[in-house]
Design an enzyme around this catalytic site. Structure first.
Site, PDB file in Angstrom:
ATOM      1  N   ASP A   1     -11.402  -0.659   5.716  1.00  0.00           N
ATOM      2  CA  ASP A   1     -10.517  -1.840   5.616  1.00  0.00           C
ATOM      3  C   ASP A   1     -11.278  -3.101   6.027  1.00  0.00           C
ATOM      4  O   ASP A   1     -11.051  -4.183   5.471  1.00  0.00           O
ATOM      5  CB  ASP A   1      -9.294  -1.706   6.539  1.00  0.00           C
ATOM      6  CG  ASP A   1      -8.346  -0.586   6.137  1.00  0.00           C
ATOM      7  OD1 ASP A   1      -8.583   0.073   5.109  1.00  0.00           O
ATOM      8  OD2 ASP A   1      -7.365  -0.371   6.884  1.00  0.00           O
TER       9      ASP A   1
ATOM     10  N   GLU B   1       0.829  -1.220   0.000  1.00  0.00           N
ATOM     11  CA  GLU B   1       0.000   0.000   0.000  1.00  0.00           C
ATOM     12  C   GLU B   1       0.859   1.263   0.000  1.00  0.00           C
ATOM     13  O   GLU B   1       2.083   1.199   0.188  1.00  0.00           O
ATOM     14  CB  GLU B   1      -0.941   0.007   1.209  1.00  0.00           C
ATOM     15  CG  GLU B   1      -0.209   0.067   2.546  1.00  0.00           C
ATOM     16  CD  GLU B   1      -0.981   0.817   3.626  1.00  0.00           C
ATOM     17  OE1 GLU B   1      -1.410   1.952   3.379  1.00  0.00           O
ATOM     18  OE2 GLU B   1      -1.121   0.256   4.726  1.00  0.00           O
TER      19      GLU B   1
ATOM     20  N   LYS C   1      -3.552  -1.601  15.934  1.00  0.00           N
ATOM     21  CA  LYS C   1      -3.010  -0.737  16.988  1.00  0.00           C
ATOM     22  C   LYS C   1      -4.026  -0.457  18.061  1.00  0.00           C
ATOM     23  O   LYS C   1      -5.219  -0.395  17.788  1.00  0.00           O
ATOM     24  CB  LYS C   1      -2.606   0.609  16.382  1.00  0.00           C
ATOM     25  CG  LYS C   1      -1.140   0.709  16.070  1.00  0.00           C
ATOM     26  CD  LYS C   1      -0.799   2.009  15.435  1.00  0.00           C
ATOM     27  CE  LYS C   1      -1.334   2.167  14.058  1.00  0.00           C
ATOM     28  NZ  LYS C   1      -1.562   1.087  13.201  1.00  0.00           N
TER      29      LYS C   1
ATOM     30  N   LYS D   1      -5.244  10.940   0.821  1.00  0.00           N
ATOM     31  CA  LYS D   1      -5.386   9.612   1.419  1.00  0.00           C
ATOM     32  C   LYS D   1      -6.642   8.994   0.794  1.00  0.00           C
ATOM     33  O   LYS D   1      -7.747   9.510   0.971  1.00  0.00           O
ATOM     34  CB  LYS D   1      -5.521   9.728   2.936  1.00  0.00           C
ATOM     35  CG  LYS D   1      -5.745   8.382   3.623  1.00  0.00           C
ATOM     36  CD  LYS D   1      -5.877   8.544   5.138  1.00  0.00           C
ATOM     37  CE  LYS D   1      -6.471   7.292   5.771  1.00  0.00           C
ATOM     38  NZ  LYS D   1      -6.784   7.480   7.206  1.00  0.00           N
TER      39      LYS D   1
ATOM     40  N   VAL E   1      -5.400   0.335   3.052  1.00  0.00           N
ATOM     41  CA  VAL E   1      -5.561  -1.116   2.941  1.00  0.00           C
ATOM     42  C   VAL E   1      -6.790  -1.444   2.082  1.00  0.00           C
ATOM     43  O   VAL E   1      -6.729  -2.296   1.181  1.00  0.00           O
ATOM     44  CB  VAL E   1      -5.668  -1.756   4.345  1.00  0.00           C
ATOM     45  CG1 VAL E   1      -6.115  -3.213   4.251  1.00  0.00           C
ATOM     46  CG2 VAL E   1      -4.328  -1.656   5.066  1.00  0.00           C
TER      47      VAL E   1
HETATM   48  N1  PSU Z   1      -2.004   1.992  10.459  1.00  0.00           N
HETATM   49  C1  PSU Z   1      -0.664   2.256  10.395  1.00  0.00           C
HETATM   50  N2  PSU Z   1      -0.163   2.933   9.363  1.00  0.00           N
HETATM   51  C2  PSU Z   1      -0.962   3.357   8.349  1.00  0.00           C
HETATM   52  C3  PSU Z   1      -2.367   3.060   8.412  1.00  0.00           C
HETATM   53  C4  PSU Z   1      -2.836   2.381   9.477  1.00  0.00           C
HETATM   54  O1  PSU Z   1       0.086   1.888  11.286  1.00  0.00           O
HETATM   55  O2  PSU Z   1      -0.465   3.990   7.407  1.00  0.00           O
HETATM   56  C5  PSU Z   1      -3.234   3.463   7.276  1.00  0.00           C
HETATM   57  C6  PSU Z   1      -3.518   2.250   6.380  1.00  0.00           C
HETATM   58  O3  PSU Z   1      -3.434   2.663   5.037  1.00  0.00           O
HETATM   59  C7  PSU Z   1      -4.951   1.900   6.740  1.00  0.00           C
HETATM   60  C8  PSU Z   1      -5.507   3.270   6.998  1.00  0.00           C
HETATM   61  O4  PSU Z   1      -5.623   1.236   5.699  1.00  0.00           O
HETATM   62  O5  PSU Z   1      -4.488   3.927   7.729  1.00  0.00           O
HETATM   63  C9  PSU Z   1      -6.806   3.235   7.762  1.00  0.00           C
HETATM   64  O6  PSU Z   1      -7.353   4.502   7.732  1.00  0.00           O
HETATM   65  P1  PSU Z   1      -8.892   4.708   8.088  1.00  0.00           P
HETATM   66  O7  PSU Z   1      -9.003   4.334   9.536  1.00  0.00           O
HETATM   67  O8  PSU Z   1      -9.149   6.169   7.840  1.00  0.00           O
HETATM   68  O9  PSU Z   1      -9.666   3.784   7.208  1.00  0.00           O
END
Ligand code: PSU
Ligand code: MN
Length: 306
Positions: free
Chosen positions: A145, A28, A162, A89, A109
């Site tokens: 995701d 990604e 996390k 993003k 993702v």
């Molecule tokens: N967690 C990380 N690094 C990242 C992301 C998540 O440690 O770069 C990124 C990934 O691309 C994940 C996205 O798909 O954040 C999720 O964002 P959102 O919660 O806005 O869907």
């Protein structure tokens, strides 16, 4: 082999590998543009591609550049993603917009999974998955995701989820969506910086051969959707949960105070945790991506061999 969707632009070596049925690993790009500071982000991106090659697979970093979904990038493209001031993003819902305005987009993702599937790539390596945010009962902030894992046939290797997220609720949603969640070589589900999370992994697998078997079993039955492989960070690189949790709490409190919402939350928290940890979280983040790249390459090789 799936014929890649004509709207995609594949790097020649990726197209050749897919046509030959050789192993390819998708990567990604949000992790590059919004997950790590420059220049460590581009160094990481280049290094991880090298690890995948050393593991016998072809790397395919995925992003949207000038409105074109790209599968496999050049060094200059990685540099653009790491430095250009206007890289959106791009999660699933953002893909049509960035394509229509011919912009640059770093794929999450969710959107990387979808583009990988359209290209015919079944294995994808990242750092951490998005999930159910803490407080989602009122904010409804649940990463796309998860829904993407529920519907697109790609195995995603990560270091877990996390604890900026609600790990227990994330595992519940993945169960509802029918997504196998497998800890690799561990009983506990890992929490990205740490090998532990306080949650038992729903499933455990100890070999890439068995993971490849799972992929075949799932998709040959027509069970749509991905498999989430959680690969615990190596013990030498981990930040124990007890040490990182205080920093995560502080970063979460600051994001609340500042009214940070939606897609900006994860990048803000990651950046603050790097600052608050004096850079240690970045070292751990890079170490776990390397570790995932080794596993992902081995898995792609095992799956292609079958
Ligand atoms: N967690 C990380 N690094 C990242 C992301 C998540 O440690 O770069 C990124 C990934 O691309 C994940 C996205 O798909 O954040 C999720 O964002 P959102 O919660 O806005 O869907
Ligand atoms: Mn969100």
């Amino acid at each position: 082999m799936t014929t890649p969707h004509p709207a995609l632009r594949l790097a020649p070596e990726v197209a050749a590998a897919l046509a030959a049925g050789a192993p390819v690993v998708a990567l990604e790009s949000t992790i590059i543009s919004h997950g790590m500071p420059y220049p460590r982000n581009v160094e990481m991106a280049v290094e991880v591609e090298g690890i995948i090659r050393d593991g016998g697979a072809t790397p395919a970093t995925i992003a949207v550049l000038d409105g074109v979904p790209r599968i496999g990038l050049e060094r200059d493209d990685l540099e653009t993603l790491a430095t250009h001031p206007d890289v959106a993003k791009v999660s699933l819902r953002d893909l049509p917009h960035v394509i229509a305005r011919r912009g640059h987009g770093a794929t999450t993702v969710a959107s990387t999974m979808r583009l990988a599937a359209l290209a015919g790539i079944p294995v994808f390596v990242t750092g951490g998955l998005g999930g159910v945010h803490r407080g989602a009962a009122t904010t409804m902030d649940i990463s796309a995701d998860l829904t993407e894992l529920g519907q697109t046939d790609v195995t995603v290797v990560s270091a877990g989820v996390k604890s900026i997220l609600d790990i227990g609720l994330t595992l519940e949603v993945l169960e509802t969506l029918g997504v196998p969640v497998v800890a690799f070589g561990a009983d506990e589900f890992p929490s990205f910086y740490s090998r532990s999370s306080g949650h038992r992994a729903p499933l455990r697998v100890d070999s890439v051969g068995e993971l490849a078997e799972m992929m075949r079993a799932k998709w040959s039955l027509g069970l749509r959707g991905g498999i989430a492989v959680a690969n615990p960070v190596p013990a030498v690189d981990e930040i124990p949960a007890g040490e990182i949790d205080g920093l995560i709490q502080q970063a979460l409190a600051e994001s609340d105070e500042r009214g940070i919402r939606g897609k900006d939350i994860t990048p803000f928290l990651l950046g603050r945790i790097v600052e608050l940890s004096g850079g240690r979280s970045l070292d751990t983040n890079i170490a776990l991506v390397r570790h995932n790249a080794r596993l992902g390459a081995a898995l792609a090789v095992a799956y292609a061999a079958a």
